[in-house]
Motif scaffolding. Sequence first.
Motif, PDB file in Angstrom:
ATOM      1  N   VAL A 135       0.845  -1.195   0.000  1.00 20.23           N
ATOM      2  CA  VAL A 135       0.000   0.000   0.000  1.00 20.23           C
ATOM      3  C   VAL A 135       0.882   1.247   0.000  1.00 20.23           C
ATOM      4  CG1 VAL A 135      -1.744   1.313   1.255  1.00 20.23           C
ATOM      5  CG2 VAL A 135      -1.865  -1.186   1.200  1.00 20.23           C
ATOM      6  N   ASP A 136       0.614   2.156  -0.914  1.00 25.22           N
ATOM      7  CA  ASP A 136       1.352   3.415  -0.992  1.00 25.22           C
ATOM      8  C   ASP A 136       0.856   4.361   0.099  1.00 25.22           C
ATOM      9  OD1 ASP A 136       2.701   5.695  -1.606  1.00 25.22           O
ATOM     10  OD2 ASP A 136       1.746   6.031  -3.563  1.00 25.22           O
ATOM     11  N   PHE A 144      -9.681   6.945   2.097  1.00 29.06           N
ATOM     12  CA  PHE A 144      -8.687   5.969   1.648  1.00 29.06           C
ATOM     13  C   PHE A 144      -9.010   5.426   0.260  1.00 29.06           C
ATOM     14  CE2 PHE A 144      -6.742   1.766   1.445  1.00 29.06           C
ATOM     15  CZ  PHE A 144      -5.444   2.032   1.853  1.00 29.06           C
ATOM     16  N   VAL A 145     -10.245   5.008   0.024  1.00 33.05           N
ATOM     17  CA  VAL A 145     -10.608   4.405  -1.261  1.00 33.05           C
ATOM     18  C   VAL A 145     -10.499   5.428  -2.387  1.00 33.05           C
ATOM     19  CG1 VAL A 145     -12.514   3.394  -2.579  1.00 33.05           C
ATOM     20  CG2 VAL A 145     -12.029   2.595  -0.260  1.00 33.05           C
ATOM     21  N   ALA A 146     -11.027   6.620  -2.169  1.00 28.55           N
ATOM     22  CA  ALA A 146     -10.967   7.645  -3.211  1.00 28.55           C
ATOM     23  C   ALA A 146      -9.535   8.081  -3.485  1.00 28.55           C
ATOM     24  CB  ALA A 146     -11.814   8.844  -2.812  1.00 28.55           C
ATOM     25  N   THR A 155      -5.707  -1.587  -3.873  1.00 25.99           N
ATOM     26  CA  THR A 155      -6.816  -2.389  -4.403  1.00 25.99           C
ATOM     27  C   THR A 155      -6.730  -3.823  -3.895  1.00 25.99           C
ATOM     28  OG1 THR A 155      -6.977  -1.031  -6.395  1.00 25.99           O
ATOM     29  CG2 THR A 155      -7.883  -3.255  -6.507  1.00 25.99           C
ATOM     30  N   LEU A 156      -5.524  -4.391  -3.889  1.00 25.42           N
ATOM     31  CA  LEU A 156      -5.350  -5.753  -3.384  1.00 25.42           C
ATOM     32  C   LEU A 156      -5.654  -5.817  -1.889  1.00 25.42           C
ATOM     33  CD1 LEU A 156      -4.484  -8.658  -3.905  1.00 25.42           C
ATOM     34  CD2 LEU A 156      -2.107  -7.949  -3.499  1.00 25.42           C
ATOM     35  N   TYR A 157      -5.159  -4.842  -1.160  1.00 22.40           N
ATOM     36  CA  TYR A 157      -5.398  -4.786   0.288  1.00 22.40           C
ATOM     37  C   TYR A 157      -6.890  -4.718   0.596  1.00 22.40           C
ATOM     38  CZ  TYR A 157      -5.686  -2.678   4.949  1.00 22.40           C
ATOM     39  OH  TYR A 157      -6.020  -2.406   6.250  1.00 22.40           O
ATOM     40  N   MET A 158      -7.591  -3.788  -0.053  1.00 24.35           N
ATOM     41  CA  MET A 158      -9.014  -3.641   0.215  1.00 24.35           C
ATOM     42  C   MET A 158      -9.816  -4.835  -0.273  1.00 24.35           C
ATOM     43  SD  MET A 158      -9.328  -0.887   1.925  1.00 24.35           S
ATOM     44  CE  MET A 158     -11.118  -0.888   1.949  1.00 24.35           C
ATOM     45  N   SER A 159      -9.384  -5.483  -1.333  1.00 20.20           N
ATOM     46  CA  SER A 159     -10.103  -6.647  -1.863  1.00 20.20           C
ATOM     47  C   SER A 159     -10.089  -7.796  -0.855  1.00 20.20           C
ATOM     48  CB  SER A 159      -9.476  -7.104  -3.183  1.00 20.20           C
ATOM     49  OG  SER A 159      -9.625  -6.105  -4.175  1.00 20.20           O
ATOM     50  N   VAL A 160      -8.959  -7.963  -0.151  1.00 21.58           N
ATOM     51  CA  VAL A 160      -8.888  -9.005   0.881  1.00 21.58           C
ATOM     52  C   VAL A 160      -9.916  -8.730   1.967  1.00 21.58           C
ATOM     53  CG1 VAL A 160      -7.440 -10.002   2.700  1.00 21.58           C
ATOM     54  CG2 VAL A 160      -6.476  -9.559   0.430  1.00 21.58           C
ATOM     55  N   PHE A 161      -9.958  -7.480   2.426  1.00 20.78           N
ATOM     56  CA  PHE A 161     -10.906  -7.142   3.482  1.00 20.78           C
ATOM     57  C   PHE A 161     -12.348  -7.250   2.999  1.00 20.78           C
ATOM     58  CE2 PHE A 161     -13.494  -3.913   5.713  1.00 20.78           C
ATOM     59  CZ  PHE A 161     -13.467  -4.470   6.968  1.00 20.78           C
ATOM     60  N   PHE A 212     -15.301  -1.155  -8.154  1.00 22.95           N
ATOM     61  CA  PHE A 212     -14.779   0.188  -8.407  1.00 22.95           C
ATOM     62  C   PHE A 212     -13.251   0.208  -8.352  1.00 22.95           C
ATOM     63  CE2 PHE A 212     -13.131   4.073  -6.413  1.00 22.95           C
ATOM     64  CZ  PHE A 212     -13.424   5.000  -7.393  1.00 22.95           C
ATOM     65  N   LEU A 213     -12.686  -0.436  -7.352  1.00 21.29           N
ATOM     66  CA  LEU A 213     -11.237  -0.413  -7.198  1.00 21.29           C
ATOM     67  C   LEU A 213     -10.527  -1.117  -8.357  1.00 21.29           C
ATOM     68  CD1 LEU A 213     -10.967  -1.004  -3.347  1.00 21.29           C
ATOM     69  CD2 LEU A 213     -10.219   1.029  -4.581  1.00 21.29           C
ATOM     70  N   TRP A 214     -11.045  -2.275  -8.768  1.00 24.05           N
ATOM     71  CA  TRP A 214     -10.374  -3.013  -9.845  1.00 24.05           C
ATOM     72  C   TRP A 214     -10.571  -2.324 -11.203  1.00 24.05           C
ATOM     73  CZ3 TRP A 214      -6.548  -6.155  -9.267  1.00 24.05           C
ATOM     74  CH2 TRP A 214      -6.410  -6.865  -8.081  1.00 24.05           C
ATOM     75  N   VAL A 215     -11.742  -1.744 -11.420  1.00 22.86           N
ATOM     76  CA  VAL A 215     -11.938  -0.985 -12.656  1.00 22.86           C
ATOM     77  C   VAL A 215     -11.027   0.234 -12.666  1.00 22.86           C
ATOM     78  CG1 VAL A 215     -13.585   0.421 -13.958  1.00 22.86           C
ATOM     79  CG2 VAL A 215     -14.289  -1.802 -13.041  1.00 22.86           C
ATOM     80  N   SER A 216     -10.811   0.831 -11.490  1.00 20.78           N
ATOM     81  CA  SER A 216      -9.953   2.009 -11.410  1.00 20.78           C
ATOM     82  C   SER A 216      -8.500   1.679 -11.742  1.00 20.78           C
ATOM     83  CB  SER A 216     -10.034   2.621 -10.003  1.00 20.78           C
ATOM     84  OG  SER A 216     -11.354   3.068  -9.729  1.00 20.78           O
TER      85      SER A 216
END
Length: 444
Positions: A135-136, A144-146, A155-161, A212-216
């Motif tokens: 995570v940067d 955080f998401v925006a 995106t990987l971090y949030m996808s796990v959660f 949204f995160l993966w499309v981004s």
Amino acid sequence: MTPLDLAGYLIAGLMTAVALWRMPAALRGDEEDRRRRALWGCYAGFAAALWTKTRVVRIGLNDSSVTDLSVLIKHYTATIAILAILSYIVAIYGHYADAGDIPRHVRFARLIQQVATKASVATLVLLTVLFFTVVDRSVPSDRFVADHAGQWGATLYMSVFYLYLGTASAVCAYQWALATASARLRLLRIGLGMMTFAMFIGVGYTVSRTLFLWVSVIDEPGEAFALRFDEITEASQVVLFAFFAVGASVPALGNVRRRAKLWRAQVRLHALWYELMTAFPDQPFDPPASLVRELTRFGTPADLRIDRWAADIADAVEKLRHYAPDTLLAAAEAAAEAATRAATEGASETGPADRERTGPLTDAYWIKAALAAHGDGTAPGDAAAVGTQHATDQDGEVAWLVRVAAAYRTVTAERARQILESSGAAKPSGTAEPSGAAAKEQTA
């Protein structure tokens, strides 16, 4: 402060209030309370997670020595809360005592039991590793998401959660939807329905954010669009927790209403019970005390205390029968009918509705007059006649005694003495006949 920030504080406060309300159940130790403890752990965990999302706490933690620390703490506490709610689901729906085929929802709950703890531990470990490696976090973020839209590490971090959160939401939605369909109590059905709706929002929240995160990552969105999406989904989560907190509290409203009813019954019965227990001090378990003292005896549940008071009153009335003349019941009935007719503006007959008032007043007159006879030192004799039982169960008996106690508060000592004397009871020794103005006043 934006409306969304204000809503964040309100929902965090609401969840905290629910956690504090349910805390006493978490301090006990039997099987039923162990289930409630798991549910309380969910409330407490989500309350902590929601406070980390509030603006002041969020900014303070994100600007600390560990950049974006609020995100990690929020996901830690939310993961623990989810494990608690899954444990509650297992405790409630994982047991099935009947012989035969095990229902599908029970099999499903037992499967969750096998994987929930391991999945939670794995999620916590993986989140920690990803947070500090991919995570940067070079710049503290507010949303955080925006702020991290388009970054593959975040995106990987949030996808796990979100995978963990979405799966748990789907499990809860499935089990609570089945429970809602079979619930018989209205408040329970409403509460489960609200919690089910909240979990469906949770599933939609996690799916939409993950997409949204993966499309981004493929096509990075504009800053304004990313912020708008984040705010909309955050608002949906506020709605989610509002439905969850209120829905979890609705079934308990029945207990709150019953406790309030018991409290009112104690207030209304105390005067009658106190006078009877003062007359027969060996009757109660503890010496009768003031209303405030009785209401603050927290060692005895209110329902048990009411049952004891009802039994104490019944036993005291049984003892009073040996001090009252056998004609007292007829005198009390005549006096009650006369008082009822006077209250209904001199109606010639007492109708059915008026007899509902006459019955409690008759018992109140009888008890007050019998207490007067007992106080006069009347020698005990054969049991006198007394009014018949007006209830078929404990709740009905308490309801009747409440009405008798209300009527009892209106009976003066002088009126009780008149009824006792009209029944033909002998006057106590040393009592002089009224004369002159006093005799005229008593006759009036």
